[in-house]
Design a protein around this motif. Structure first.
Motif, PDB file in Angstrom:
ATOM      1  N   GLY A  21      26.734  49.048  29.353  1.00  0.00           N
ATOM      2  CA  GLY A  21      27.127  47.691  29.691  1.00  0.00           C
ATOM      3  C   GLY A  21      28.553  47.396  29.281  1.00  0.00           C
ATOM      4  O   GLY A  21      29.244  48.204  28.675  1.00  0.00           O
ATOM      5  N   LEU A  22      28.984  46.207  29.634  1.00  0.00           N
ATOM      6  CA  LEU A  22      30.333  45.758  29.311  1.00  0.00           C
ATOM      7  C   LEU A  22      30.427  45.343  27.845  1.00  0.00           C
ATOM      8  O   LEU A  22      29.512  44.710  27.317  1.00  0.00           O
ATOM      9  CB  LEU A  22      30.695  44.562  30.190  1.00  0.00           C
ATOM     10  CG  LEU A  22      30.990  44.890  31.648  1.00  0.00           C
ATOM     11  CD1 LEU A  22      30.614  43.731  32.547  1.00  0.00           C
ATOM     12  CD2 LEU A  22      32.447  45.244  31.820  1.00  0.00           C
ATOM     13  N   TYR A  29      37.755  43.986  28.653  1.00  0.00           N
ATOM     14  CA  TYR A  29      36.404  44.492  28.436  1.00  0.00           C
ATOM     15  C   TYR A  29      36.359  45.946  28.880  1.00  0.00           C
ATOM     16  O   TYR A  29      37.049  46.345  29.813  1.00  0.00           O
ATOM     17  CB  TYR A  29      35.374  43.684  29.247  1.00  0.00           C
ATOM     18  CG  TYR A  29      35.300  42.228  28.873  1.00  0.00           C
ATOM     19  CD1 TYR A  29      36.044  41.276  29.561  1.00  0.00           C
ATOM     20  CD2 TYR A  29      34.487  41.798  27.835  1.00  0.00           C
ATOM     21  CE1 TYR A  29      35.980  39.932  29.211  1.00  0.00           C
ATOM     22  CE2 TYR A  29      34.413  40.459  27.482  1.00  0.00           C
ATOM     23  CZ  TYR A  29      35.170  39.528  28.177  1.00  0.00           C
ATOM     24  OH  TYR A  29      35.098  38.205  27.829  1.00  0.00           O
ATOM     25  N   GLU A  78      27.481  54.403  32.519  1.00  0.00           N
ATOM     26  CA  GLU A  78      26.058  54.100  32.340  1.00  0.00           C
ATOM     27  C   GLU A  78      25.797  53.147  31.175  1.00  0.00           C
ATOM     28  O   GLU A  78      24.681  53.089  30.665  1.00  0.00           O
ATOM     29  CB  GLU A  78      25.242  55.383  32.155  1.00  0.00           C
ATOM     30  CG  GLU A  78      25.377  56.373  33.306  1.00  0.00           C
ATOM     31  CD  GLU A  78      25.008  55.779  34.649  1.00  0.00           C
ATOM     32  OE1 GLU A  78      23.996  55.030  34.709  1.00  0.00           O
ATOM     33  OE2 GLU A  78      25.718  56.031  35.641  1.00  0.00           O
ATOM     34  N   ARG A 122      39.881  52.221  36.489  1.00  0.00           N
ATOM     35  CA  ARG A 122      38.993  53.319  36.118  1.00  0.00           C
ATOM     36  C   ARG A 122      39.831  54.452  35.566  1.00  0.00           C
ATOM     37  O   ARG A 122      40.577  55.094  36.299  1.00  0.00           O
ATOM     38  CB  ARG A 122      38.151  53.749  37.318  1.00  0.00           C
ATOM     39  CG  ARG A 122      36.965  52.828  37.477  1.00  0.00           C
ATOM     40  CD  ARG A 122      36.459  52.682  38.902  1.00  0.00           C
ATOM     41  NE  ARG A 122      35.396  51.683  38.939  1.00  0.00           N
ATOM     42  CZ  ARG A 122      35.602  50.360  38.998  1.00  0.00           C
ATOM     43  NH1 ARG A 122      36.817  49.886  39.087  1.00  0.00           N
ATOM     44  NH2 ARG A 122      34.597  49.524  39.004  1.00  0.00           N
ATOM     45  N   PHE A 135      38.057  46.352  32.390  1.00  0.00           N
ATOM     46  CA  PHE A 135      38.154  45.114  33.163  1.00  0.00           C
ATOM     47  C   PHE A 135      38.927  44.064  32.370  1.00  0.00           C
ATOM     48  O   PHE A 135      38.761  43.912  31.164  1.00  0.00           O
ATOM     49  CB  PHE A 135      36.765  44.562  33.490  1.00  0.00           C
ATOM     50  CG  PHE A 135      36.023  45.373  34.508  1.00  0.00           C
ATOM     51  CD1 PHE A 135      35.129  46.349  34.120  1.00  0.00           C
ATOM     52  CD2 PHE A 135      36.225  45.152  35.862  1.00  0.00           C
ATOM     53  CE1 PHE A 135      34.440  47.107  35.060  1.00  0.00           C
ATOM     54  CE2 PHE A 135      35.542  45.904  36.814  1.00  0.00           C
ATOM     55  CZ  PHE A 135      34.653  46.880  36.409  1.00  0.00           C
ATOM     56  N   PHE A 193      37.427  37.689  37.046  1.00  0.00           N
ATOM     57  CA  PHE A 193      37.599  39.090  36.680  1.00  0.00           C
ATOM     58  C   PHE A 193      38.554  39.788  37.643  1.00  0.00           C
ATOM     59  O   PHE A 193      38.601  39.471  38.830  1.00  0.00           O
ATOM     60  CB  PHE A 193      36.250  39.816  36.729  1.00  0.00           C
ATOM     61  CG  PHE A 193      35.416  39.602  35.511  1.00  0.00           C
ATOM     62  CD1 PHE A 193      34.588  38.503  35.410  1.00  0.00           C
ATOM     63  CD2 PHE A 193      35.452  40.501  34.456  1.00  0.00           C
ATOM     64  CE1 PHE A 193      33.819  38.297  34.285  1.00  0.00           C
ATOM     65  CE2 PHE A 193      34.687  40.304  33.324  1.00  0.00           C
ATOM     66  CZ  PHE A 193      33.870  39.196  33.238  1.00  0.00           C
ATOM     67  N   GLY A 194      39.258  40.779  37.114  1.00  0.00           N
ATOM     68  CA  GLY A 194      40.005  41.687  37.970  1.00  0.00           C
ATOM     69  C   GLY A 194      39.084  42.780  38.493  1.00  0.00           C
ATOM     70  O   GLY A 194      37.907  42.848  38.142  1.00  0.00           O
ATOM     71  N   SER A 195      39.640  43.625  39.350  1.00  0.00           N
ATOM     72  CA  SER A 195      38.846  44.690  39.971  1.00  0.00           C
ATOM     73  C   SER A 195      38.646  45.885  39.055  1.00  0.00           C
ATOM     74  O   SER A 195      37.880  46.785  39.381  1.00  0.00           O
ATOM     75  CB  SER A 195      39.531  45.168  41.247  1.00  0.00           C
ATOM     76  OG  SER A 195      39.645  44.111  42.163  1.00  0.00           O
ATOM     77  N   GLN A 212      33.778  49.203  30.042  1.00  0.00           N
ATOM     78  CA  GLN A 212      32.453  49.599  30.516  1.00  0.00           C
ATOM     79  C   GLN A 212      32.413  51.123  30.521  1.00  0.00           C
ATOM     80  O   GLN A 212      32.985  51.771  31.398  1.00  0.00           O
ATOM     81  CB  GLN A 212      32.189  49.044  31.917  1.00  0.00           C
ATOM     82  CG  GLN A 212      30.776  49.267  32.414  1.00  0.00           C
ATOM     83  CD  GLN A 212      30.532  48.608  33.770  1.00  0.00           C
ATOM     84  OE1 GLN A 212      31.382  48.643  34.649  1.00  0.00           O
ATOM     85  NE2 GLN A 212      29.385  47.982  33.927  1.00  0.00           N
TER      86      GLN A 212
END
Lengths: 107, 113
Positions: free
Chosen positions: B42-43, B35, B40, B109, B91, B104-106, B37
């Motif tokens: 959503g996923l 996924y 600002e 970024r 993610f 979920f994973g962390s 993100q």
């Protein structure tokens, strides 16, 4: 129109208040998930529901399958509850997400 | 019993470089989902894989993005020739396919400079 709608988008409350976040969806689902995301942080799965009600500590989640609606409640809210709460549904294998509710609890 | 492991946590790439994001699913899980993100936003679903198979890639951009989940090793999300618009949190989640649980994973970024 999004398949998953959350309200409110933003919520600010005083510490100790009872919090309710709502989620409505428009598709058939096998399950609904409530997720929590702290700023810059990972995603934590709080609940997965397919019917009824679940409780974990100060958190309660309910779902009404007929009305396609779910609520997340937080009792005795605390500043550490400040986060974005995301509703997500599984109409199939993958998750479809709401846009999230940003909750801020003021001490 | 480690959860879903993603690495790296933070990745900086210059425009035009390649980004490789890794995800090791939870033990016993053979279904992996990626996924994205955007800042600002959503996923959004990108791709769903089982071992050696892409099940649903309807959320993947048509160009520069690819994903794999080999028989051995982690799932890889690969972004070629990155652009600034690829900057986001990516993610990974895994499940056992029963629909009874997602982990979920962390996240990774990615920043493109």
């Amino acid at each position: 129109k999004n398949e998953v709608e959350q309200s409110p988008q933003n919520l600010t409350a005083q510490e100790g208040e009872f919090i309710t976040i709502n989620c409505s969806y428009s598709v058939g689902i096998s399950a609904l998930h409530w997720l929590q995301q702290h700023p810059g942080g990972g995603i934590v799965s709080l609940f997965m529901l397919s019917s009824g009600k679940k409780k974990h500590g100060r958190l309660i989640a309910t779902i009404n399958i007929q009305e396609k609606h779910s609520s997340l409640h937080i009792t005795a809210s605390h500043p550490r509850d400040s986060a974005v709460y995301i509703c997500a549904v599984t109409p199939n294998e993958k998750l479809t997400f709401g846009t999230g509710t940003r909750l801020t609890i003021i001490p | 019993n480690a959860g879903v492991m993603q690495n790296p946590r933070h990745l900086v790439r210059r425009r035009g470089q390649e980004a490789r994001l890794r995800c090791s699913p939870m033990k016993g899980h053979s279904h992996v989902y990626w996924y994205r993100q955007l800042p600002e936003e959503g996923l959004k679903f990108m791709v769903y894989l089982q071992k050696e198979n892409i099940i649903d890639e309807s959320g993947m951009p048509k160009e520069r993005f690819s994903a794999e989940f080999p028989k051995e090793g982690p799932s890889i999300l690969r972004i070629q020739q990155v652009v600034r618009g690829d900057s986001a949190a990516y993610f990974c989640a895994s499940s056992d396919g029963t629909g009874l649980g997602y982990t979920f994973g962390s996240g990774t970024r990615l920043t493109v400079v």
